[in-house]
Design an enzyme around this catalytic site. Structure first.
Site, PDB file in Angstrom:
ATOM      1  N   PHE B 116      28.921  66.973  33.811  1.00  0.00           N
ATOM      2  CA  PHE B 116      29.743  65.899  34.284  1.00  0.00           C
ATOM      3  C   PHE B 116      30.901  65.679  33.374  1.00  0.00           C
ATOM      4  O   PHE B 116      31.018  65.991  32.221  1.00  0.00           O
ATOM      5  CB  PHE B 116      28.924  64.810  34.676  1.00  0.00           C
ATOM      6  CG  PHE B 116      28.839  64.390  35.974  1.00  0.00           C
ATOM      7  CD1 PHE B 116      28.122  64.839  36.805  1.00  0.00           C
ATOM      8  CD2 PHE B 116      29.763  63.284  36.465  1.00  0.00           C
ATOM      9  CE1 PHE B 116      28.266  64.622  38.061  1.00  0.00           C
ATOM     10  CE2 PHE B 116      30.080  62.966  37.887  1.00  0.00           C
ATOM     11  CZ  PHE B 116      29.202  63.644  38.811  1.00  0.00           C
ATOM     12  N   GLN B 240      39.589  52.324  38.440  1.00  0.00           N
ATOM     13  CA  GLN B 240      39.590  53.717  38.196  1.00  0.00           C
ATOM     14  C   GLN B 240      39.893  54.649  39.406  1.00  0.00           C
ATOM     15  O   GLN B 240      39.354  54.065  40.520  1.00  0.00           O
ATOM     16  CB  GLN B 240      38.097  54.430  37.785  1.00  0.00           C
ATOM     17  CG  GLN B 240      37.928  55.733  37.924  1.00  0.00           C
ATOM     18  CD  GLN B 240      36.449  56.270  37.120  1.00  0.00           C
ATOM     19  OE1 GLN B 240      35.471  56.200  37.861  1.00  0.00           O
ATOM     20  NE2 GLN B 240      36.567  56.422  35.827  1.00  0.00           N
ATOM     21  N   HIS B 242      39.529  58.074  41.182  1.00  0.00           N
ATOM     22  CA  HIS B 242      38.668  59.196  41.082  1.00  0.00           C
ATOM     23  C   HIS B 242      39.617  60.433  41.509  1.00  0.00           C
ATOM     24  O   HIS B 242      40.317  60.329  42.431  1.00  0.00           O
ATOM     25  CB  HIS B 242      37.429  59.153  42.063  1.00  0.00           C
ATOM     26  CG  HIS B 242      36.201  60.174  41.934  1.00  0.00           C
ATOM     27  ND1 HIS B 242      36.529  61.461  42.082  1.00  0.00           N
ATOM     28  CD2 HIS B 242      35.155  60.032  41.274  1.00  0.00           C
ATOM     29  CE1 HIS B 242      35.466  62.235  41.806  1.00  0.00           C
ATOM     30  NE2 HIS B 242      34.604  61.356  41.348  1.00  0.00           N
ATOM     31  N   LEU B 252      35.166  60.474  48.837  1.00  0.00           N
ATOM     32  CA  LEU B 252      34.795  60.656  47.441  1.00  0.00           C
ATOM     33  C   LEU B 252      34.174  62.315  47.731  1.00  0.00           C
ATOM     34  O   LEU B 252      33.330  62.725  48.557  1.00  0.00           O
ATOM     35  CB  LEU B 252      33.737  60.268  47.134  1.00  0.00           C
ATOM     36  CG  LEU B 252      33.343  60.405  45.854  1.00  0.00           C
ATOM     37  CD1 LEU B 252      34.293  60.328  44.401  1.00  0.00           C
ATOM     38  CD2 LEU B 252      32.120  59.639  45.370  1.00  0.00           C
ATOM     39  N   GLU B 255      32.221  64.597  41.318  1.00  0.00           N
ATOM     40  CA  GLU B 255      32.767  65.341  40.220  1.00  0.00           C
ATOM     41  C   GLU B 255      31.836  66.624  39.744  1.00  0.00           C
ATOM     42  O   GLU B 255      32.213  67.468  39.216  1.00  0.00           O
ATOM     43  CB  GLU B 255      32.822  64.445  39.072  1.00  0.00           C
ATOM     44  CG  GLU B 255      33.317  64.652  37.736  1.00  0.00           C
ATOM     45  CD  GLU B 255      33.724  63.307  36.863  1.00  0.00           C
ATOM     46  OE1 GLU B 255      34.267  62.665  37.307  1.00  0.00           O
ATOM     47  OE2 GLU B 255      32.870  63.569  35.900  1.00  0.00           O
ATOM     48  N   ARG B 286      37.892  61.030  34.045  1.00  0.00           N
ATOM     49  CA  ARG B 286      38.526  60.934  35.534  1.00  0.00           C
ATOM     50  C   ARG B 286      40.024  60.309  35.317  1.00  0.00           C
ATOM     51  O   ARG B 286      40.894  60.638  35.849  1.00  0.00           O
ATOM     52  CB  ARG B 286      37.909  59.554  36.171  1.00  0.00           C
ATOM     53  CG  ARG B 286      36.476  60.492  36.891  1.00  0.00           C
ATOM     54  CD  ARG B 286      35.618  59.456  37.507  1.00  0.00           C
ATOM     55  NE  ARG B 286      34.275  59.990  37.909  1.00  0.00           N
ATOM     56  CZ  ARG B 286      33.372  59.585  38.598  1.00  0.00           C
ATOM     57  NH1 ARG B 286      33.463  58.210  38.684  1.00  0.00           N
ATOM     58  NH2 ARG B 286      32.465  60.310  38.804  1.00  0.00           N
ATOM     59  N   HIS B 353      38.364  54.067  42.989  1.00  0.00           N
ATOM     60  CA  HIS B 353      37.062  54.062  43.203  1.00  0.00           C
ATOM     61  C   HIS B 353      36.102  53.188  42.709  1.00  0.00           C
ATOM     62  O   HIS B 353      35.324  52.809  43.086  1.00  0.00           O
ATOM     63  CB  HIS B 353      36.940  55.336  42.357  1.00  0.00           C
ATOM     64  CG  HIS B 353      35.533  56.004  42.312  1.00  0.00           C
ATOM     65  ND1 HIS B 353      34.858  56.274  43.680  1.00  0.00           N
ATOM     66  CD2 HIS B 353      34.723  56.365  41.514  1.00  0.00           C
ATOM     67  CE1 HIS B 353      33.413  56.639  43.404  1.00  0.00           C
ATOM     68  NE2 HIS B 353      33.410  56.746  41.894  1.00  0.00           N
ATOM     69  N   ARG B 394      35.578  54.366  33.134  1.00  0.00           N
ATOM     70  CA  ARG B 394      34.230  54.713  33.118  1.00  0.00           C
ATOM     71  C   ARG B 394      34.057  56.281  33.260  1.00  0.00           C
ATOM     72  O   ARG B 394      34.731  57.020  33.916  1.00  0.00           O
ATOM     73  CB  ARG B 394      33.785  54.092  34.350  1.00  0.00           C
ATOM     74  CG  ARG B 394      32.161  54.316  34.630  1.00  0.00           C
ATOM     75  CD  ARG B 394      31.523  53.719  35.804  1.00  0.00           C
ATOM     76  NE  ARG B 394      32.035  53.989  36.964  1.00  0.00           N
ATOM     77  CZ  ARG B 394      31.826  55.063  37.666  1.00  0.00           C
ATOM     78  NH1 ARG B 394      30.956  55.935  37.163  1.00  0.00           N
ATOM     79  NH2 ARG B 394      32.273  55.440  38.868  1.00  0.00           N
TER      80      ARG B 394
END
Lengths: 265, 583
Positions: B116, B240, B242, B252, B255, B286, B353, B394
């Site tokens: 990730f 954030q 995404h 979404l 990731e 991100r 996001h 994050r």
């Protein structure tokens, strides 16, 4: 029964909320025919139609929002994620149970330049609270009744329980359930016998009965062997057709029936 | 009006709220108040995984996870909190497995792990397989598993109860939280819940933006309620984006797709992340990937007829990987864009996001009323809270981790507080504020429509306060938001009924959105640097001398148009000194 069809322009008191936003390029005017009922003021449910511009990429939920935001703020329905994950907006669209956020208008447009009508009703078999919003309590009560949680006895391991990939795959399909009630409220048995647990509860029992880590299969099978359990299922496959997650609902119910017949999982 | 009395009241039934409920419910008399049925919460939309250094598939340890979290957060992370989260991550995953969560498995039957963004071995050497997952519906499985365990423990839920205020009682030592006021959607009735401890777990406020992965219901209610009480909100300018939202829609795409090997390409097919993050490329954090995508489009290398998106190429992964490990996103692309990821690349663009900021808490989930003091009896966890484990950006999967680690901590802390304290009297006429607010909204006082104001708010926030910001765009956003607040005073709610009045609900939600949008913009204007999710074109570098500190925003005065006062709070450091951030 007072069935009336009114266009928003006919309304005087709670009609248009002012000017509507500009119609986007490529939009087609469609008729959205909605089953309305507010027990506070309406003696009976009735049909109401609205003219709404729709793009091929619009979801039915967009049209409902258009009505609520620009034509009639009293229209009431549940929705949240808007992409088929939360399970809030199950409703009957053109006669079949669907999530309003997963039906695209391009799939509903009438051919040959004919006027498109989208008919929207609340899901059937649960009491209507207001318009498309129903009482979900009986549905969740049936869910809770099948002990929908992992049951394991003895000491917990310090690390994770091991599970083979094949054992994990055994119940994968039924873990997808989002509890939207599309299946249960498409079931003819559930319509007539509200005490029947219904497909969704059985799907969630299946999810644990066939989980190799679980030791509660016997308890759940006893519950489902009950008069309101799996034997009520007449294998009409409505539930499988209705599931927005593509779960093989009828197959899962059959597997539970078979487990009961042979009492082994 | 109805009156209830509980030891612990939890507000919100997503991941953090239900994780808290499982702990509190076994220790104290607990009620969960939730705007939505629990299984509708947006935790269920999370896809890719939950990181923990289980080391099931390769060498890993929680110290590496801590470092990645801090570096990923561009060093604005409170390092003590990040350490706790990474350390407790292991038990958090194992707890979920024991509760029944169906994780994907390794050939040996252990919990499988995937790569990730920003999660690396040995402080940045290479991507590491740390994310525990259940296909691409990990959030769904967490939400279901937590709800199943709430059923098992007989947790008491008040579904479709919308909390609009908390009760703070003034004492010699300052304000103490004594309850919450809820509006019952079914009846329009107000309920006063007196409690020894209240836990807020109300989620984010993505709906200030137009293009967002967030649900319609994510309107920042909990943050707004707290802010209106004069309590601070922390780091709200850090929002954030995404990288991989479905272009034009914002839905979404995990990731985890890139974790399984998918590649981002521009119009000419170039794997452009090689230029921006040579070591971990598409698996950079991100903020870096989102900025890189925006730059590709700004510089004319975007794909599509309007060159306004890039492409997520999964075609080389093969149908089997897509169908078994990424089935949901494969379906999303097919359903909503009519693109089959097996055969062709998917158009993607950054989507709003996640709020890194929120209600400031310490590591025990106690809510802060300033830089040092807590509000006794008030707790917060999950996206609505700011511990701060996410800092300025994050890392992927750390939200699912956050809700489990700090949701659990909040539940235990609230129950222990309740066990050791007596009920404190409610303030006089505790529901008056809410009564007046609702009566005002229902009265006739203008021709403004909620939908118009919300649409304009979302448009200006997308245009002026998203991935890249400047003094000019932010001032425009501030001007727009303040003008919309003025117009909000003239809205009319059409539905005047008591029963399931979602028209009224949307009007209330819009009030919170306007307030939170302004806090975001005011914080962003004042932060004259670029750090993590806050990228200023006019201040492209991180400025540790002036801005290595958390923003604390306070409401100054009464009413929606009151001023916002900014203060700052130091960042907690333990062992990691800020370095230049390269991947």
């Amino acid at each position: 029964m007072t069935a009336s069809t009114t266009s928003p322009t006919d309304q005087t008191t709670s009609g248009s909320r002012g000017t509507t936003p500009p119609v986007p390029e490529g939009a087609v005017a469609v008729t959205v025919k909605i089953r309305r009922f507010n027990p506070e003021v309406d003696p009976e449910p009735y049909w109401q139609s609205f003219e709404v511009p729709a793009l091929p990429t619009d979801r039915v939920l967009n049209l409902l929002h258009y009505v609520k935001w620009y034509l009639d703020g009293t229209l009431t329905f549940r929705r949240s994620c808007a992409h088929g994950i939360c399970g809030s907006d199950a409703m009957k669209i053109n006669g079949v149970n669907r999530l309003a956020c997963k039906v695209l208008m391009k799939d509903l447009f009438a051919g040959d330049g004919k006027q498109t009508t989208v008919t929207i009703e609340p899901i059937k078999g649960l009491p209507v609270h207001k318009d498309l919003l129903v009482d979900m309590e009986p549905f969740f009560e049936a869910f809770r009744a099948v002990k929908p949680y992992l049951i394991a006895y003895g000491n917990e391991p310090t690390r994770e329980r091991l599970q083979s990939q094949a054992d994990r795959a055994r119940f994968d399909d039924t873990t997808k359930c989002i509890l939207c009630a599309c299946c249960t409220t498409s079931c003819p048995v559930y319509w007539t016998e509200g005490s029947y647990f219904g497909p969704a509860a059985i799907v969630n029992a299946h999810r644990f009965i066939f989980d190799s880590r679980d030791e509660g299969a016997e308890e759940r099978l006893d519950i489902l062997n009950d008069v309101d359990g799996v034997w009520r299922c007449r294998t009409t496959f409505n539930c499988t057709d209705a599931c927005p997650r593509g779960i093989q609902v009828t197959k899962a119910i059959q597997e539970v029936k078979r487990a009961l017949l042979f009492r082994r999982t | 009006m109805q009156f209830h009395k509980y030891d612990v009241v939890i507000v919100g039934a997503g991941g953090a709220g239900m994780r808290a409920a499982i702990e509190a419910g076994q220790r104290a008399r607990t009620a969960v108040l939730t705007k939505l049925y629990p299984t509708r919460s947006h935790t269920g939309a999370a896809q890719g995984g939950m990181c923990a250094a289980l080391a099931n598939v390769e060498e890993d340890n929680w110290e590496w996870h801590t470092f990645d979290t801090i570096k990923g957060g561009d060093y604005l992370v409170d390092q003590d909190a990040a350490e706790i989260m990474a350390k407790e991550a292991i038990d958090a995953v194992l707890d979920l497995e024991k509760m029944g969560l169906p994780f994907n498995r390794t050939p040996e039957g252990k919990i499988d792990q995937r790569r990730f963004g920003g999660h690396t071995r040995n402080h940045g050497e290479a991507a590491v397989r740390r994310a525990c997952y259940a296909a691409d519906r990990t959030g769904h499985m967490i939400l279901q598993t937590l709800y199943q365990n709430c059923v098992k423990h007989g947790i008491e839920f008040f579904n479709e109860f919308y909390v609009l205020d908390i009760c703070l009682t003034e004492t010699d030592e300052g304000p103490v939280c004594t309850g919450a006021i809820a509006y019952e959607l079914a009846t329009g009735e107000l309920h006063v819940f007196q409690a020894k401890a209240v836990v807020f777990a109300t989620g984010g406020f993505g709906k200030v933006f137009k293009t967002t992965s967030n649900a319609h219901t994510l309107t920042g209610d909990g943050m707004g309620v707290v802010f209106r009480k004069g309590l601070p909100l922390e780091d709200m300018e850090f929002y954030q984006f995404h990288p991989t939202g479905l272009a034009g829609l914002g839905i979404l795409l995990t990731e985890g797709a890139r974790g399984e090997g998918a590649i981002l390409r521009n119009a000419s097919g170039e794997r452009f992340m090689e230029r921006y993050a040579p070591t971990i490329k598409d698996l950079a954090p991100r903020d870096i990937v989102a900025r890189s995508m925006a730059l590709e489009v700004l510089e004319g290398r975007g794909a599509g007829p309007n060159k306004d998106y890039v492409l997520l190429d999964c075609t080389h992964l093969g149908a089997e990987v897509l169908e078994t490990k990424l089935p949901d996103i494969t379906e999303f692309a097919r359903t909503y864009l009519a693109v089959d990821p097996v055969k062709e690349p998917v158009p993607v663009y950054p989507t709003a996001h996640y709020a890194m900021g929120g209600i400031p808490t310490n590591v025990h989930a106690e809510v802060l009323r300033d830089n040092e003091n807590v509000v006794p009896g008030l707790y917060a966890a999950g996206e609505c809270a700011c511990v701060s484990v996410h800092g300025a950006n994050r890392l992927g999967t750390n939200s699912l981790l956050d809700i489990n680690v700090f949701g659990r901590r909040a539940g235990i802390a609230a129950a222990e507080f309740a066990a050791n304290h007596d009920f404190v009297d409610l303030p006089e006429a505790p529901a008056k504020l809410v009564e007046d607010q609702l009566a005002l909204l229902l009265s006739e006082h203008g021709q403004e429509r909620v939908a118009d104001i919300r649409t304009e708010l979302q448009a200006t926030m997308d245009a002026n306060a998203s991935v890249y910001r400047t003094e000019e765009t932010l001032k425009q956003a501030l001007h727009d938001v303040q003008a919309l607040k003025e117009r909000y005073a003239h809205i009319t709610v059409q539905d005047k009924g008591k029963r399931f009045n979602t028209d009224l609900l949307e009007a209330v939600e819009l009030g919170f959105l306007l307030e939170l949008a302004e806090i975001l913009v005011v914080g962003a204007l004042a932060r004259k640097e670029s750090r993590g999710g806050h990228a200023r074109e006019d201040y492209p570098n991180r400025d540790d001398t002036n801005f290595m500190r958390h923003t604390m925003a306070y409401k100054q005065g009464e009413g929606l148009t009151a001023d916002i006062r900014l203060d700052y709070k130091p960042v907690t450091f333990t062992r990691y000194q800020p370095m230049e951030r390269k991947y």
